[in-house]
Design an enzyme around this catalytic site. Structure first.
Site, PDB file in Angstrom:
ATOM      1  N   THR A 104       0.859  -1.187   0.000  1.00 54.28           N
ATOM      2  CA  THR A 104       0.000   0.000   0.000  1.00 54.28           C
ATOM      3  C   THR A 104       0.889   1.229   0.000  1.00 54.28           C
ATOM      4  O   THR A 104       1.515   1.561   1.005  1.00 54.28           O
ATOM      5  CB  THR A 104      -0.912   0.009   1.230  1.00 54.28           C
ATOM      6  OG1 THR A 104      -1.664  -1.208   1.253  1.00 54.28           O
ATOM      7  CG2 THR A 104      -1.875   1.190   1.174  1.00 54.28           C
ATOM      8  N   LYS A 140      -7.172   0.962  -2.852  1.00 52.04           N
ATOM      9  CA  LYS A 140      -6.699   0.387  -1.585  1.00 52.04           C
ATOM     10  C   LYS A 140      -6.693   1.430  -0.471  1.00 52.04           C
ATOM     11  O   LYS A 140      -7.032   1.123   0.684  1.00 52.04           O
ATOM     12  CB  LYS A 140      -5.293  -0.187  -1.777  1.00 52.04           C
ATOM     13  CG  LYS A 140      -4.687  -0.817  -0.512  1.00 52.04           C
ATOM     14  CD  LYS A 140      -5.490  -2.003  -0.027  1.00 52.04           C
ATOM     15  CE  LYS A 140      -4.983  -2.544   1.323  1.00 52.04           C
ATOM     16  NZ  LYS A 140      -3.607  -3.034   1.282  1.00 52.04           N
ATOM     17  N   LYS A 165       0.330   4.373   8.561  1.00 48.30           N
ATOM     18  CA  LYS A 165       0.829   4.842   7.265  1.00 48.30           C
ATOM     19  C   LYS A 165      -0.312   4.992   6.258  1.00 48.30           C
ATOM     20  O   LYS A 165      -0.431   6.019   5.578  1.00 48.30           O
ATOM     21  CB  LYS A 165       1.870   3.858   6.723  1.00 48.30           C
ATOM     22  CG  LYS A 165       2.228   4.052   5.255  1.00 48.30           C
ATOM     23  CD  LYS A 165       3.208   3.012   4.759  1.00 48.30           C
ATOM     24  CE  LYS A 165       2.675   1.610   4.720  1.00 48.30           C
ATOM     25  NZ  LYS A 165       1.717   1.392   3.585  1.00 48.30           N
TER      26      LYS A 165
END
Length: 288
Positions: free
Chosen positions: A96, A172, A240
């Site tokens: 990701t 995503k 993150k």
């Protein structure tokens, strides 16, 4: 060719490697942790000292590392895999990372005749091992068709989200922002249940069969209630991802009421020393 390289055989990459090996694929594996490589060698994988070795004589190289810096390092750094790939091979970018990083890496690969498949994954290690994880795939149709056997071997839940590399990453980030919101909400609810004197296990049983249910919430809170914070998904990952999602939202001129709050909770968890734990440890944070 039923030969593939996988760089990064941790929780998700390891699950993918095990799944492919069980289907009879030849799998080259590399990881910075040698013990992980040795464990897969014992299962029949080809151990590789670096990404360049993992990329030799394969139809595709699966990059399953943590962030964009690591992806660039294993592709273009010393011992990187990109230069070892045959012309026409593909790189599946599974971490990701930001759409801009995906587009930049794809551009570098294109210059040397390598196709990029934007293919972030979701579902956790167990689903990677049994092939039921989700893959969000963005690439042009010819590249997808050429690599369809591998993509469909990896996952029974393949979503073609577009032809434009970068749209997989965008999809995503949207998904993971919702995952972060749901997990913060689940941890808050169970922390409240405890404060009200309710039994946490029974409360979660009710939630699982009722309108408050979310897969990530139930999955993580089951472990958290038992005090099991062994990392399957490190706290740093959704920290993150929620940060990246909010950066994309800001760039698009969008501001919602919940995303920033979830991002800030994850940031606080990292700051308070929970970075090395499973993200189920949010319950500890919100119960304190």
């Amino acid at each position: 060719m039923r030969t593939v390289g996988i760089v990064g055989v941790g929780n998700m990459g390891g699950g993918m490697a095990a799944h492919l090996l069980a289907q009879g694929w030849t799998v080259h594996v590399h990881d910075i942790v040698r013990e992980k490589v040795d464990a897969f060698a014992a299962l029949g994988a080809v151990p590789c000292a670096n990404a360049a070795e993992a990329a030799q004589d394969v139809a595709a190289l699966v990059v399953c590392v943590v962030d964009a810096a690591q992806a660039r390092e294993v592709l273009f750094g010393p011992g990187g895999g990109a230069a070892s790939l045959r012309k026409g091979a593909a790189v599946l970018l599974c971490p990701t990372i930001s759409p801009r990083d995906v587009e930049s890496i794809a551009s570098q690969l294109r210059e040397i005749g390598i196709a990029a498949i934007d293919a972030p994954m979701s579902g956790g290690p167990a689903r990677a091992r049994d092939g039921s994880m989700s893959l969000m795939v963005a690439c042009n149709e010819a590249v997808f068709e050429a690599n369809r056997p591998l993509v469909e071997a990896l996952s029974r839940k393949v979503f073609r989200v577009g032809d434009k590399v970068g749209d997989g990453a965008r999809t995503k980030l949207v998904n993971n922002l919702l995952a972060a919101i749901n997990l913060v909400g689940a941890a808050e609810a169970i922390a409240l249940a405890r404060k009200l004197g309710l039994d946490a296990r029974t409360t979660l049983d009710v939630i699982e069969q009722s309108s408050g249910q979310s897969w990530i919430g139930v999955d993580r809170m089951r472990r958290a209630i038992e005090g099991d914070f062994e990392p399957r998904a490190h706290m740093t990952l959704l920290a993150k991802d929620s940060r990246l999602a909010l950066e994309e939202a800001q760039a698009a001129g969008f501001e919602g009421p919940l995303g920033a709050a979830a991002r800030d909770v994850f940031a606080r968890a990292v700051e308070e020393g929970l970075a090395g734990l499973d993200d189920a440890a949010l319950l500890t944070l919100l119960s304190s």
